[in-house]
Design a protein around this motif. Sequence first.
Motif, PDB file in Angstrom:
ATOM      1  N   SER A   1       2.618   1.549  -3.500  1.00  0.00           N
ATOM      2  CA  SER A   1       1.672   1.830  -4.579  1.00  0.00           C
ATOM      3  C   SER A   1       1.115   3.241  -4.483  1.00  0.00           C
ATOM      4  CB  SER A   1       0.521   0.811  -4.550  1.00  0.00           C
ATOM      5  OG  SER A   1       1.011  -0.492  -4.690  1.00  0.00           O
ATOM      6  N   VAL A   2       0.681   3.644  -3.288  1.00  0.00           N
ATOM      7  CA  VAL A   2       0.086   4.975  -3.128  1.00  0.00           C
ATOM      8  C   VAL A   2       1.141   6.062  -3.323  1.00  0.00           C
ATOM      9  CG1 VAL A   2      -1.023   6.540  -1.491  1.00  0.00           C
ATOM     10  CG2 VAL A   2      -1.767   4.160  -1.654  1.00  0.00           C
TER      11      VAL A   2
ATOM     12  N   LEU B   1       0.833  -1.205   0.000  1.00  0.00           N
ATOM     13  CA  LEU B   1       0.000   0.000   0.000  1.00  0.00           C
ATOM     14  C   LEU B   1       0.865   1.251   0.000  1.00  0.00           C
ATOM     15  CD1 LEU B   1      -2.951   0.947   0.094  1.00  0.00           C
ATOM     16  CD2 LEU B   1      -2.733   1.053   2.584  1.00  0.00           C
ATOM     17  N   THR B   2       1.926   1.242   0.788  1.00  0.00           N
ATOM     18  CA  THR B   2       2.817   2.405   0.841  1.00  0.00           C
ATOM     19  C   THR B   2       3.496   2.645  -0.502  1.00  0.00           C
ATOM     20  OG1 THR B   2       3.236   2.011   3.199  1.00  0.00           O
ATOM     21  CG2 THR B   2       4.811   3.396   2.014  1.00  0.00           C
TER      22      THR B   2
ATOM     23  N   ALA C   1     -10.546  -0.355  -5.299  1.00  0.00           N
ATOM     24  CA  ALA C   1     -10.159   0.879  -5.987  1.00  0.00           C
ATOM     25  C   ALA C   1     -10.811   0.966  -7.365  1.00  0.00           C
ATOM     26  CB  ALA C   1      -8.629   0.948  -6.112  1.00  0.00           C
TER      27      ALA C   1
ATOM     28  N   TRP D   1       0.936  -2.292  -7.482  1.00  0.00           N
ATOM     29  CA  TRP D   1       0.479  -3.304  -6.524  1.00  0.00           C
ATOM     30  C   TRP D   1       0.834  -4.720  -6.990  1.00  0.00           C
ATOM     31  CZ3 TRP D   1      -1.804  -2.859  -1.737  1.00  0.00           C
ATOM     32  CH2 TRP D   1      -2.357  -4.010  -1.205  1.00  0.00           C
TER      33      TRP D   1
ATOM     34  N   THR E   1       2.158   6.282  -6.981  1.00  0.00           N
ATOM     35  CA  THR E   1       1.071   6.836  -7.792  1.00  0.00           C
ATOM     36  C   THR E   1       0.976   8.339  -7.626  1.00  0.00           C
ATOM     37  OG1 THR E   1      -0.170   4.768  -7.658  1.00  0.00           O
ATOM     38  CG2 THR E   1      -1.414   6.753  -8.209  1.00  0.00           C
ATOM     39  N   LEU E   2       1.109   8.826  -6.404  1.00  0.00           N
ATOM     40  CA  LEU E   2       1.086  10.277  -6.178  1.00  0.00           C
ATOM     41  C   LEU E   2       2.248  10.963  -6.884  1.00  0.00           C
ATOM     42  CD1 LEU E   2       0.081  10.428  -2.394  1.00  0.00           C
ATOM     43  CD2 LEU E   2      -1.361  10.901  -4.392  1.00  0.00           C
TER      44      LEU E   2
ATOM     45  N   PHE F   1      -1.608   2.543  -9.931  1.00  0.00           N
ATOM     46  CA  PHE F   1      -1.758   1.814  -8.671  1.00  0.00           C
ATOM     47  C   PHE F   1      -1.765   0.311  -8.904  1.00  0.00           C
ATOM     48  CE2 PHE F   1      -4.380  -0.211  -5.434  1.00  0.00           C
ATOM     49  CZ  PHE F   1      -3.788   0.243  -4.262  1.00  0.00           C
TER      50      PHE F   1
END
Length: 291
Positions: free
Chosen positions: A94-95, A91-92, A273, A224, A98-99, A220
């Motif tokens: 990927s997020v 999660l860390t 998502a 992932w 993506t940002l 994302f």
Amino acid sequence: MAAAVTASRPVGRTTRVSGRRNATLLGLLAWLFGVLFFLPFAWMVLTSLHSESAAATNPPSIGAGLTLQGYREFFGAGTGVSPWPPLINSLTASVASTLLVLLLSIPAAYALSIRPVRKWTDVMFFFLSTKMLPAVAGLLPIYLIAQNAGMLDDIWLLVILYTSMNLPIAVWMMRSFLAEVPKELLEAASIDGAGLATILVRIVAPVAMPGIAATALISFIFSWNELLFARVLTGVVAGTAPVFLTGFVTSQGLFLAKVCAAAVCISVPVLVAGFAAQDKLVQGLSLGAVK
């Protein structure tokens, strides 16, 4: 004159009937392909709810009793191995990646579409050329660089890699989306004295939000699901969910029910998502498709 009008009515009625028949046929084909794509996931969910003995039968025993033992073992019951650190790492990475991809791709796409730079086609080809090299070809140099920099088994190394891997695709996607932004809005904002940052945040972002959502979702998903770099460059600390999933394939054999339960749990964030952004995704992927 009356005869001509009378003759045209059956033709028009025939055209409408034919159009409805074609629409019905296309709808049935769409449902057929949708079911075919959904069947493997449905089979995986059903297998995850079976015992290991029922899951190992050939052909699979559809009417076997259901159990949550595979999910209990995935969450550490009886094994003591928690899946939460790998899930949080995924999660860390990927997020955060993506940002960063959005933060870098939107200004780049703005420069290549709305305010095109000189020889922008060469720039776009350069972005595309970075995807022509197989990922495994750059694995050894990246490993040596990470080793010398002391970043092996570091989640931020994956953030950097995932950002660089998804950025070319994001720039290509965002350029096609931003090319559809009305130039009149940008000209009006410039006349009112808006700067570049204001134009991007208050004008471009709301208009291109479906495209931004589609780009973010695809970035994302790619981050992932990435396994190769995460498998080689991480260990105990920064291992991601796909790496954790490979740990269920042991020398004792393949425990199919447990693997399917783990795969379902790891697929849930991507499914959530995608479901949450499905309207934006459809708008974004179809934006600019029809001129």
